[in-house]
Enzyme design. Structure first.
Site, short mmCIF file in Angstrom:
data_model
loop_
_atom_site.label_atom_id
_atom_site.label_comp_id
_atom_site.label_asym_id
_atom_site.label_seq_id
_atom_site.Cartn_x
_atom_site.Cartn_y
_atom_site.Cartn_z
N TYR A 115 6.93 67.33 -16.43
CA TYR A 115 7.77 66.17 -16.71
C TYR A 115 6.87 64.94 -16.71
N GLY A 157 2.98 66.55 -12.23
CA GLY A 157 2.49 67.74 -11.52
C GLY A 157 2.31 68.91 -12.47
N ARG A 290 5.19 72.14 27.33
CA ARG A 290 4.27 71.14 27.88
C ARG A 290 4.81 70.57 29.19
N GLU A 404 10.08 60.34 -7.55
CA GLU A 404 11.50 60.45 -7.94
C GLU A 404 12.28 59.19 -7.60
C1 LIG Z 1 6.69 69.99 -3.83
C2 LIG Z 1 7.69 68.91 -3.61
C3 LIG Z 1 8.30 69.05 -2.31
C4 LIG Z 1 9.51 68.72 -1.97
C5 LIG Z 1 10.48 68.14 -2.90
C6 LIG Z 1 11.61 69.00 -2.95
C7 LIG Z 1 12.31 69.20 -4.02
C8 LIG Z 1 12.05 68.55 -5.30
C9 LIG Z 1 11.64 69.54 -6.25
C10 LIG Z 1 10.76 69.34 -7.19
C11 LIG Z 1 10.08 68.07 -7.43
C12 LIG Z 1 8.67 68.28 -7.12
C13 LIG Z 1 7.87 67.29 -6.96
C14 LIG Z 1 8.21 65.90 -7.21
C15 LIG Z 1 7.69 65.49 -8.54
C16 LIG Z 1 7.99 64.11 -8.83
C17 LIG Z 1 8.39 63.78 -10.04
C18 LIG Z 1 8.64 62.37 -10.41
O1 LIG Z 1 8.44 61.47 -9.65
S1 LIG Z 1 9.23 62.12 -11.99
C19 LIG Z 1 9.34 60.40 -12.21
C20 LIG Z 1 10.44 59.79 -11.43
N1 LIG Z 1 10.59 58.41 -11.79
C21 LIG Z 1 11.52 57.66 -11.32
O2 LIG Z 1 12.30 58.08 -10.48
C22 LIG Z 1 11.62 56.28 -11.91
C23 LIG Z 1 12.56 55.38 -11.17
N2 LIG Z 1 13.15 54.41 -12.10
C24 LIG Z 1 14.38 54.56 -12.65
O3 LIG Z 1 15.05 55.55 -12.40
C25 LIG Z 1 14.87 53.47 -13.55
O4 LIG Z 1 13.88 52.82 -14.23
C26 LIG Z 1 15.71 52.44 -12.79
C27 LIG Z 1 16.98 53.13 -12.35
C28 LIG Z 1 14.98 51.90 -11.58
C29 LIG Z 1 16.05 51.24 -13.68
O5 LIG Z 1 16.61 51.67 -14.88
P1 LIG Z 1 16.78 50.65 -16.13
O6 LIG Z 1 17.40 51.37 -17.26
O7 LIG Z 1 15.54 49.95 -16.40
O8 LIG Z 1 17.67 49.52 -15.64
P2 LIG Z 1 19.06 49.32 -15.04
O9 LIG Z 1 18.87 49.15 -13.59
O10 LIG Z 1 19.57 48.16 -15.83
O11 LIG Z 1 19.96 50.58 -15.37
C30 LIG Z 1 20.88 50.62 -16.43
C31 LIG Z 1 22.13 51.30 -15.96
O12 LIG Z 1 21.85 52.69 -15.78
C32 LIG Z 1 22.21 53.08 -14.45
N3 LIG Z 1 21.29 54.15 -14.07
C33 LIG Z 1 20.00 54.06 -13.78
N4 LIG Z 1 19.51 55.27 -13.49
C34 LIG Z 1 20.52 56.14 -13.63
C35 LIG Z 1 20.63 57.54 -13.48
N5 LIG Z 1 19.58 58.30 -13.09
N6 LIG Z 1 21.81 58.12 -13.70
C36 LIG Z 1 22.88 57.39 -14.06
N7 LIG Z 1 22.84 56.04 -14.22
C37 LIG Z 1 21.68 55.44 -14.01
C38 LIG Z 1 22.04 51.82 -13.66
O13 LIG Z 1 22.71 51.90 -12.45
C39 LIG Z 1 22.61 50.81 -14.60
O14 LIG Z 1 24.01 50.93 -14.56
P3 LIG Z 1 24.94 49.69 -14.84
O15 LIG Z 1 24.65 49.25 -16.23
O16 LIG Z 1 24.59 48.66 -13.82
O17 LIG Z 1 26.33 50.22 -14.66
C1 FAD Z 2 3.03 63.26 -5.24
C2 FAD Z 2 3.59 62.60 -6.45
C3 FAD Z 2 4.04 63.39 -7.49
C4 FAD Z 2 4.52 62.80 -8.64
N1 FAD Z 2 4.91 63.58 -9.68
C5 FAD Z 2 5.31 63.01 -10.84
C6 FAD Z 2 5.66 63.81 -11.95
O1 FAD Z 2 5.62 65.03 -11.91
N2 FAD Z 2 6.04 63.20 -13.10
C7 FAD Z 2 6.12 61.84 -13.20
O2 FAD Z 2 6.46 61.35 -14.26
N3 FAD Z 2 5.80 61.06 -12.15
C8 FAD Z 2 5.41 61.60 -10.98
N4 FAD Z 2 5.09 60.82 -9.91
C9 FAD Z 2 5.15 59.36 -10.05
C10 FAD Z 2 6.30 58.74 -9.27
O3 FAD Z 2 7.51 59.04 -9.87
C11 FAD Z 2 6.11 57.23 -9.19
O4 FAD Z 2 4.96 56.99 -8.44
C12 FAD Z 2 7.34 56.61 -8.56
O5 FAD Z 2 8.42 56.62 -9.44
C13 FAD Z 2 7.08 55.18 -8.05
O6 FAD Z 2 6.69 54.36 -9.09
P1 FAD Z 2 5.37 53.46 -8.99
O7 FAD Z 2 4.25 54.32 -8.59
O8 FAD Z 2 5.31 52.75 -10.29
O9 FAD Z 2 5.64 52.44 -7.84
P2 FAD Z 2 5.82 50.88 -8.00
O10 FAD Z 2 7.11 50.60 -8.67
O11 FAD Z 2 4.61 50.28 -8.59
O12 FAD Z 2 5.95 50.49 -6.47
C14 FAD Z 2 5.03 49.64 -5.77
C15 FAD Z 2 5.84 48.70 -4.86
O13 FAD Z 2 6.59 47.80 -5.66
C16 FAD Z 2 7.94 47.74 -5.20
N5 FAD Z 2 8.84 47.48 -6.34
C17 FAD Z 2 8.76 47.98 -7.60
N6 FAD Z 2 9.76 47.51 -8.35
C18 FAD Z 2 10.52 46.72 -7.57
C19 FAD Z 2 11.70 45.95 -7.76
N7 FAD Z 2 12.34 45.95 -8.92
N8 FAD Z 2 12.18 45.24 -6.74
C20 FAD Z 2 11.57 45.27 -5.52
N9 FAD Z 2 10.45 45.97 -5.27
C21 FAD Z 2 9.92 46.69 -6.28
C22 FAD Z 2 8.20 49.10 -4.59
O14 FAD Z 2 9.25 49.02 -3.62
C23 FAD Z 2 6.85 49.43 -3.96
O15 FAD Z 2 6.81 48.87 -2.67
C24 FAD Z 2 4.59 61.38 -8.74
C25 FAD Z 2 4.16 60.58 -7.67
C26 FAD Z 2 3.66 61.19 -6.53
C27 FAD Z 2 3.20 60.31 -5.40
#
Ligand SMILES: CC/C=C\C/C=C\C/C=C\C/C=C\CC/C=C/C(=O)SCCNC(=O)CCNC(=O)[C@H](O)C(C)(C)COP(=O)(O)OP(=O)(O)OC[C@H]1O[C@@H](n2cnc3c(N)ncnc32)[C@H](O)[C@@H]1OP(=O)(O)O
Ligand code: FAD
Length: 643
Positions: A115, A157, A290, A404
């Site tokens: 992803y 990942g 302990r 996430e």
């Molecule tokens: C080995 C691991 C061990 C343990 C883990 C166990 C289990 C997990 C299993 C596997 C996973 C393994 C490893 C982890 C791998 C990691 C992967 C990743 O990290 S992938 C990348 C993840 N990235 C993020 O999460 C990004 C976060 N950002 C966002 O989601 C959005 O940008 C954000 C919501 C912050 C903002 O969205 P945006 O469109 O820019 O703006 P807005 O706030 O205006 O939203 C518009 C509108 O949409 C609503 N909304 C936002 N998100 C959602 C959603 N997901 N679903 C439904 N609705 C959503 C938002 O509330 C808003 O609504 P309104 O218009 O206000 O009504």
């Molecule tokens: C172990 C690991 C595995 C991952 N695996 C994947 C993967 O498989 N696929 C994938 O796509 N991604 C993956 N990621 C990425 C991960 O999803 C991002 O790192 C995560 O979504 C956080 O985003 P960022 O790094 O941009 O943090 P940033 O947004 O840059 O955060 C930095 C700081 O800024 C603050 N901040 C940011 N925005 C705001 C705001 N609007 N208001 C106030 N504070 C704010 C945060 O609170 C934080 O303190 C992984 C990350 C890790 C660490």
């Protein structure tokens, strides 16, 4: 209690069977992991993942069994992303035809997916992603490109060395117009020789925090140089691009593009209790073994678990593990319900589900990460040894606060949902987890009726306190927001208070789910009574920790807050006799715990001593480097001898 923890007798049997399967197979040995270099570590993980896949097929394991098997193997690897994100992304965002083509390939692992959303420059701000997917009408293709360094995909990942495909999130461009971020299925590697396809630069992003835990995962970097993919590889359930280059949006809300994150956040909440219970199990068992101080007449010293201060740090974490287990179970059922609705094009419960998954993900991961570190400290100096199992558990777990959805960013999403709910109060009755906001008048007017410490042993009193605190904080934010001309400016200005109000709302959910659980589904009165004690500990611990909120909102008097604390201390002595039974009920085997301190048999000291001798430094008395670097110092004639 084991059944209560597992959710049902069947669930217990499945997880128990898989735990034993892993523990009894030498391929899954993991004690030697910390001694391995990165390449060996990675290869070792590939070997285990391949063997696990063979077992899944040979033994014809169900999906549920396969999940437990991967869980007990306990090594992050590419299959996590494949099963938890790549497959769900196609399921949730693909059209019927796309699912028909891609799912059978993915489900049989003829292709391995990841992803790829996050980039070097943007993670949280998904709309800020820079990778482009430009439609070429002539060839009916999209051209995937990384226009800047910061647009490099960074973190996915399994992407660095393993994945053959990825769901890549990129800005869609048609005729020079941007149409927002969308998901595309992109092949990364040859299915013949595994080499990266032309136009792609792929690599690993480097070693991560800890040693033997997350470095088993090949988190990757990816750059595109005008890579072409067929048009039908854009995930088109939400929006479509025709071969004429027309962009169309179906009735499905755009937010569904974020659906995979909702699904994984739900899993992360369910998993928080696994990590926290593991740490709590180690710290509790060790605290019984302990002994320090307190010997009388040459008798044994006091078990450290009998110190009130140890109990006040440990037992709330024990109670939190149970609270997270139950809220995870509840969230799963909410998610299953929303998934069925989404399939039937009913999107009405998506905003609440998004708020719950985002908020509970933030609450449970933050408390679990902090809780693991607290458990390490509860084990004193020995907790710092890798053989305690705690440092590596922390290193493995702590990124859950960032991935996430960074936790603060997630709490701000909850705040948006709450603010919207409050501003709609005049004409829309809130339901589900926000229903209490529909009863603001009594919640703002009535104050707590508790008069004695015993009065706190009452679910209604506790629920009302948590509802009143959350309602007062949320409504207070709403009133202050209304004073701003520009709501976005107001939201930014009040964001600290909004995050605190969101936390109060999420804590209310965890407390009320725990109480509901006691009212309905506990097998056996003894079990129920014991869990009641933990439920009160969880709620009153939160009340004590956040008493500033309860007092500042005027719901409690200082006297009532101190009665709650008095009751909390009394409850600790009710937890103590069952502490070991509570942690044994997690059914964590020694293999899974991977901890000398948390051994089931309590045989800690001989095993600690034995483990130390396995360190490579103990292979010989005089190790490499001594003659070269230490002996010369010992043998030199000191110039400063007179000084
Ligand atoms: C080995 C691991 C061990 C343990 C883990 C166990 C289990 C997990 C299993 C596997 C996973 C393994 C490893 C982890 C791998 C990691 C992967 C990743 O990290 S992938 C990348 C993840 N990235 C993020 O999460 C990004 C976060 N950002 C966002 O989601 C959005 O940008 C954000 C919501 C912050 C903002 O969205 P945006 O469109 O820019 O703006 P807005 O706030 O205006 O939203 C518009 C509108 O949409 C609503 N909304 C936002 N998100 C959602 C959603 N997901 N679903 C439904 N609705 C959503 C938002 O509330 C808003 O609504 P309104 O218009 O206000 O009504
Ligand atoms: C172990 C690991 C595995 C991952 N695996 C994947 C993967 O498989 N696929 C994938 O796509 N991604 C993956 N990621 C990425 C991960 O999803 C991002 O790192 C995560 O979504 C956080 O985003 P960022 O790094 O941009 O943090 P940033 O947004 O840059 O955060 C930095 C700081 O800024 C603050 N901040 C940011 N925005 C705001 C705001 N609007 N208001 C106030 N504070 C704010 C945060 O609170 C934080 O303190 C992984 C990350 C890790 C660490």
């Amino acid at each position: 209690m084991k059944v209560a923890w597992a959710g049902s007798r069947e669930a217990f049997q499945v997880s128990d069977r898989m735990a034993k399967l892993v523990a009894n197979d030498p391929v899954f040995e993991k004690f030697s992991k910390p001694m391995l270099g990165r390449k060996e570590l990675f290869k070792n993980t590939l070997r285990k993942a391949a063997y696990a896949w063979k077992l899944i097929n040979d033994l014809r394991l169900t999906e549920e069994e396969a999940k437990w098997l991967r869980h007990y193997i306990d090594e992050p690897n590419y299959t996590d992303l494949h099963w938890e994100m790549f497959v769900p992304a196609i399921e949730g965002q693909g059209t019927k035809e796309q699912k028909k083509k891609w799912l059978p390939l993915a489900q049989t692992m003829q292709i391995i997916g990841t992803y790829a959303q996050t980039e070097l420059g943007h993670g949280s701000n998904v709309q800020g992603l820079e990778t482009t997917a430009t439609f070429d009408r002539q060839t009916d293709e999209f051209v995937m490109h990384s226009p800047t360094l910061t647009s490099s995909k960074w973190w996915p990942g399994g992407m660095a060395k393993v994945a053959t495909h990825a769901i890549v999130y990129a800005r869609l461009i048609i005729d020079g117009l941007f149409h927002g971020v969308h998901g595309f299925i992109v092949q990364l590697r040859s299915l013949e020789d595994h080499s990266p396809l032309p136009g792609l630069t792929l690599g690993d992003i480097g070693m991560k925090f800890g040693h033997g835990t997350y470095n088993t995962m090949d988190n990757g970097v990816l750059r595109f140089d005008h890579v072409r993919i067929p048009r039908n590889q854009m995930l088109m359930r939400v929006s479509q691009v025709t071969k004429e280059g027309k962009y169309a949006q179906s009735d499905v809300p755009r937010q569904l593009l974020y659906g995979t994150m909702v699904s994984v956040r739900q899993t992360i909440v369910a998993d928080a209790s696994k990590a926290l219970s593991r740490a709590v199990c180690i710290a509790t068992r060790y605290s019984v073994v302990r002994r320090q101080f307190g010997s009388r007449n040459g008798g044994p010293e006091t078990q450290v678990i009998d110190y009130k201060t140890q109990q006040s740090r440990l037992f709330p974490l024990l109670a939190s593990a149970y609270a997270f287990r139950f809220v995870g179970e509840w969230l799963k059922s909410l998610y299953i319900d929303v998934k069925q609705r989404l399939e039937a094009n009913d999107f009405s419960t998506l905003p609440e589900t998004h708020a719950c998954t985002a908020g509970l993900k933030a609450l449970t991961t933050a408390a679990t990460a902090d809780g693991i570190e607290e458990c390490r400290k509860l084990c004193g100096g020995h907790g710092y040894l890798i053989s305690s199992g705690l440092p590596e558990l922390f290193a493995f777990y702590v990124p859950a606060c960032s991935y996430e959805g960074e936790n603060v960013v997630m709490m701000l999403q909850v705040a948006r949902f709450l603010v919207k709910t409050v501003s709609n109060l005049g004409y829309k009755q809130p339901v589900g987890t926000a229903a209490y906001l529909g009863r603001v008048t009594p919640l703002l007017q009535n104050n707590c009726a508790v008069q004695t410490a015993e009065d706190w042993l009452n679910p209604d009193a506790i629920l009302e306190a948590f509802e009143a605190r959350a309602a007062r904080m949320v409504i207070g934010c709403g009133e202050r927001l209304a004073m701003f001309e520009n709501p976005e400016e107001g939201f930014a200005e009040l964001s600290i208070d909004l995050v605190e109000a969101s936390l109060a709302h999420c804590q209310l959910i965890t407390v009320s789910v725990f109480i509901q659980k006691l009212n309905h589904e506990i097998p056996g009165n003894g079990v129920k009574r014991s869990l009641e004690v933990l439920c009160y500990v969880y709620a009153l611990f939160l009340l004590h920790k956040h008493q500033g909120d309860f007092l500042a909102t005027g719901y409690l008097t200082p006297k009532q807050a101190s009665l709650a604390n008095e009751q909390l201390r009394t409850l600790y002595s009710k937890v103590r006799p069952n502490a070991i039974a509570f942690v044994d009920s997690f059914n964590h085997m020694d293999h899974y715990l991977c901890s000398v301190l948390g051994r089931y048999d309590g045989n800690v000291y001989p095993k600690l001593y034995e483990a130390a001798w396995k360190d490579p430094l103990n292979d010989s008395d005089i190790v490499d480097g001594i003659q070269q670097y230490v002996q010369p110092i010992l043998k030199q004639k000191l110039h400063y001898a007179k000084l």
